[in-house]
Design an enzyme around this catalytic site. Structure first.
Site, PDB file in Angstrom:
ATOM      1  CG  ASN A 264      -0.070  -0.025   2.494  1.00  0.00           C
ATOM      2  OD1 ASN A 264       1.120   0.144   2.653  1.00  0.00           O
ATOM      3  ND2 ASN A 264      -0.850  -0.706   3.687  1.00  0.00           N
ATOM      4  CB  ILE A 265       0.118   4.793   0.075  1.00  0.00           C
ATOM      5  CG1 ILE A 265      -0.814   4.845   1.096  1.00  0.00           C
ATOM      6  CG2 ILE A 265      -0.696   4.668  -1.362  1.00  0.00           C
ATOM      7  CD1 ILE A 265      -1.600   6.391   1.261  1.00  0.00           C
ATOM      8  CB  CYS A 326      -6.162  -1.494  -4.638  1.00  0.00           C
ATOM      9  SG  CYS A 326      -6.399   0.200  -5.051  1.00  0.00           S
ATOM     10  CB  SER A 327      -8.122  -0.231  -0.240  1.00  0.00           C
ATOM     11  OG  SER A 327      -7.554  -1.325   0.395  1.00  0.00           O
ATOM     12  CG  ASP A 328      -9.926   3.969  -0.984  1.00  0.00           C
ATOM     13  OD1 ASP A 328     -11.175   3.850  -0.529  1.00  0.00           O
ATOM     14  OD2 ASP A 328      -8.937   4.141   0.002  1.00  0.00           O
ATOM     15  N   GLY A 329      -9.373   2.169  -4.859  1.00  0.00           N
ATOM     16  CA  GLY A 329      -9.145   2.110  -6.430  1.00  0.00           C
ATOM     17  C   GLY A 329      -8.671   3.443  -7.165  1.00  0.00           C
ATOM     18  CD1 TRP A 330      -6.910   6.328  -4.043  1.00  0.00           C
ATOM     19  CD2 TRP A 330      -9.117   7.101  -4.014  1.00  0.00           C
ATOM     20  NE1 TRP A 330      -7.347   6.615  -2.800  1.00  0.00           N
ATOM     21  CE2 TRP A 330      -8.412   6.935  -2.783  1.00  0.00           C
ATOM     22  CE3 TRP A 330     -10.067   7.534  -4.297  1.00  0.00           C
ATOM     23  CZ2 TRP A 330      -9.357   7.285  -1.823  1.00  0.00           C
ATOM     24  CZ3 TRP A 330     -11.131   7.964  -3.248  1.00  0.00           C
ATOM     25  CH2 TRP A 330     -10.769   7.853  -1.993  1.00  0.00           C
ATOM     26  NE  ARG A 332      -2.723  -1.080  -3.017  1.00  0.00           N
ATOM     27  CZ  ARG A 332      -2.849  -1.589  -1.874  1.00  0.00           C
ATOM     28  NH1 ARG A 332      -2.378  -2.542  -1.702  1.00  0.00           N
ATOM     29  NH2 ARG A 332      -3.822  -1.198  -1.247  1.00  0.00           N
ATOM     30  CE  LYS A 368      -7.389  11.000  -1.339  1.00  0.00           C
ATOM     31  NZ  LYS A 368      -7.368  10.399   0.048  1.00  0.00           N
TER      32      LYS A 368
END
Length: 585
Positions: A264-265, A326-330, A332, A368
């Site tokens: 993740n980030i 992924c989680s939010d789709g913005w 990965r 983002k």
């Protein structure tokens, strides 16, 4: 000692007044602005629009003009990819006012049998209301790539029948619209008989064929849609505690899921910080390659490329539709989707096609940029910052290096794009969503980076159109290379000096006066975490300790730089871009 992006640098001043003034200037330069208009792109546009030199120079004025609207490009892409908009697919305007999803574009491609009411229901089940939306289609097999966010399953294992229906409709639509293999010898699309189509007109089934068509065609057995989850299975299950999760195979019989285990980030940011610290160190470290391996940067690139190859293999060789999230789709998700399309479609390897790809997958679908790059008001949360877009550009660089004749643009194009995603010279990468850019009139009050990058200087003279239709890059760690032009600042031959070489050069001092020009040239530069500390007795010699801990907004984003080396080089490039864009010099 040479300046460093990771170590404090001590500057001495004759008086405390000078120290305070420089403290104010540096804080203004590296701090988060209070308003969006404080970013350099806005005053630059206002100044350039009134410049008589720019207005009289048609060539350079043209290079700063914004390209066409997203809606027009969206329809052109749907036509280029040969979506059957009269049968299997339709363009939905359910998000025309961003009420369906604030981070999605106005127009969405969905199966024709799925109504807007169904999309609203599905949005309530997907994280951040990011529903499955189709973004690309394989013209030969008809298989599509779609993207979305995670389902909100939660610990109780919630399900949504409309979401399950939408995923089945994606698979059915691909079977109905089978690409060039579903065309007659004269090139026209073969359709079902009217009798068959009337039986299939109910929601969740292939759509009705045009009236008057009598040619019959067998519908292929729908292939299971492959759900590519960028997370690990453990992370997906852990997200159920926060209301997220992943699709349950029992509820989605027309799909199967595969986990990619990408970081993740927070993992990527930690890796990038380690890489930046390594690149800021002396060049003569004997175990430099071993330390590079410990940053895990190349390992993360390898995983990202491998995930993209999973998508490419499913689409190209198996003819299966793919849904990526992924989680939010913005973060990965656009990395995987954009890389797969780059490898599958030669159009996206042209200058124009690459712009279309970035505009759609990164800008229109709500990566983002403000939060990840740290520019703009409200982006002072360092935990949200991560070089996601830079990591993707590095992946493109790796593919470009392996297939140097397959890209219309050269490596300098990617380097300049990496630089201007942080420079705030253009408005292209400002804000987090299309909705925010339109509310702040960013397209009307700033310049776009794309016309600026369309010049012949960024064209690849080795380019051979359609040399390889599909690219299969090697993605093992041993096949990857560090992007030295960016991370070490070696673009243009400005390589880092060793410790012995530094001793031969005097250290540069900060000028006591006339420094406003120096600082104003880099207004808008943002970093991931910064600190400025002033010391010194009142009335006596003062000093300022500047620590910049984060992503630099220059082409040399990770290197140690002195005024004779990369620091002044990258600032000069930013200034030269302004000069080039306005005067052609």
């Amino acid at each position: 000692m040479p300046a460093s992006f990771t170590s404090p640098n001590r500057c001495s001043f004759a008086t405390s007044e000078q120290c305070s003034e420089w403290h104010r200037r540096i804080t203004l330069s590296i701090g988060v602005p209070e308003t969006l208009e404080a970013l350099f792109a806005f005053p630059f546009h206002a100044w350039a629009s009134e410049s008589p030199t720019l207005n009289q120079d048609n060539e350079w004025a043209g290079r700063l003009q914004r390209v066409g609207s997203f809606e027009d490009e969206f329809r052109r892409e749907a036509e280029r990819l040969q979506f059957d908009l009269q049968g299997a697919w339709r363009i939905s305007q359910a998000n025309a006012e961003f009420k369906l999803c604030a981070s999605y574009p106005r127009l969405l491609l969905v199966p024709a049998c799925i109504s807007d009411d169904t999309l609203q229901n599905v949005a309530s089940f997907r994280s951040s209301r990011r529903i499955p939306a189709v973004v690309w289609r394989h013209q030969r097999t008809g298989a599509v790539i779609a993207r979305c966010s995670q389902p909100e399953v939660g610990w109780l294992g919630w399900r949504n029948s409309k979401d399950e229906q939408l995923l089945k409709a994606l698979s059915d639509a691909c079977s109905f619209d089978r690409g060039t293999q579903d065309r007659s010898s004269d090139g026209t699309r073969r359709t079902r008989t009217q009798t068959d189509s009337s039986e299939a007109s109910s929601e969740g089934s292939p759509p009705r064929s045009p009236e008057g068509s009598h040619e019959e065609v067998e519908m292929d057995e729908p292939k299971k849609i492959l759900i590519v989850d960028a997370r690990s299975y453990t992370s997906a299950v852990t997200n159920r505690a926060r209301g997220g999760g992943c699709e349950c195979a029992e509820y989605y019989p027309s799909a199967e899921i595969q986990f990619m285990s990408l970081g993740n980030i927070h993992v990527i940011r930690k890796s990038f910080h380690a890489l930046r610290q390594l690149c800021a160190s002396q060049a003569d470290i004997p175990n430099w390659l071993g330390l590079l391996e410990r940053t895990l940067w190349l390992q993360h690139l390898s995983g990202l490329l491998a995930a993209s190859m999973v998508v490419s293999h499913a689409i190209e060789r198996n003819g299966r539709p793919v849904l990526v999230h992924c989680s939010d789709g913005w973060d990965r998700t656009p990395q995987i989707v954009a890389t797969a399309q780059l490898c599958l479609d030669p159009y996206y390897r042209t200058i124009e096609g690459f712009r279309v790809l970035v505009e759609r997958e990164w800008l229109s679908f709500g990566h983002k940029f403000a939060d990840r790059c740290g520019h703009g008001p409200g982006s002072d949360e360092t935990n949200e910052r991560c070089p996601v877009f830079l990591q993707w550009l590095d992946c493109v660089h790796q593919i470009h290096r392996q297939f140097p004749c397959s890209f219309e643009f050269d490596m300098g194009y990617l380097i300049k794009l990496a630089q201007h995603s942080h420079s705030c010279l253009f408005g292209t990468f400002l804000c987090n969503t299309v909705k925010e850019r339109q509310e702040n009139s960013v397209p009307d009050r700033t310049f776009s980076v794309w016309p600026f990058l369309s010049g012949p200087i960024y064209k690849n003279h080795l380019y051979v159109p359609n040399r390889e239709r599909v690219l299969w890059p090697a993605h093992n760690v041993r096949d990857l290379r560090l992007w030295t032009e960016v991370y070490l600042g070696s673009w243009g031959g400005h390589n880092q000096q060793s410790a012995s070489e530094v001793a031969d050069y005097p250290s540069a001092s900060v000028p006591s006066g006339g420094g406003s020009d120096v600082v104003s040239a880099v207004v808008g530069v943002r970093s991931i975490g910064s600190g400025v500390d002033t010391t010194g007795p009142p009335g006596g010699p003062s000093s300022v300790n500047v620590a910049v801990d984060g992503m630099a907004s220059t082409a040399s984003v990770a290197s140690s730089c002195s005024p004779e080396q990369n620091g002044s080089m990258t600032k000069t490039r930013s200034y030269s871009d302004i000069k080039e864009a306005t005067s052609g010099g």
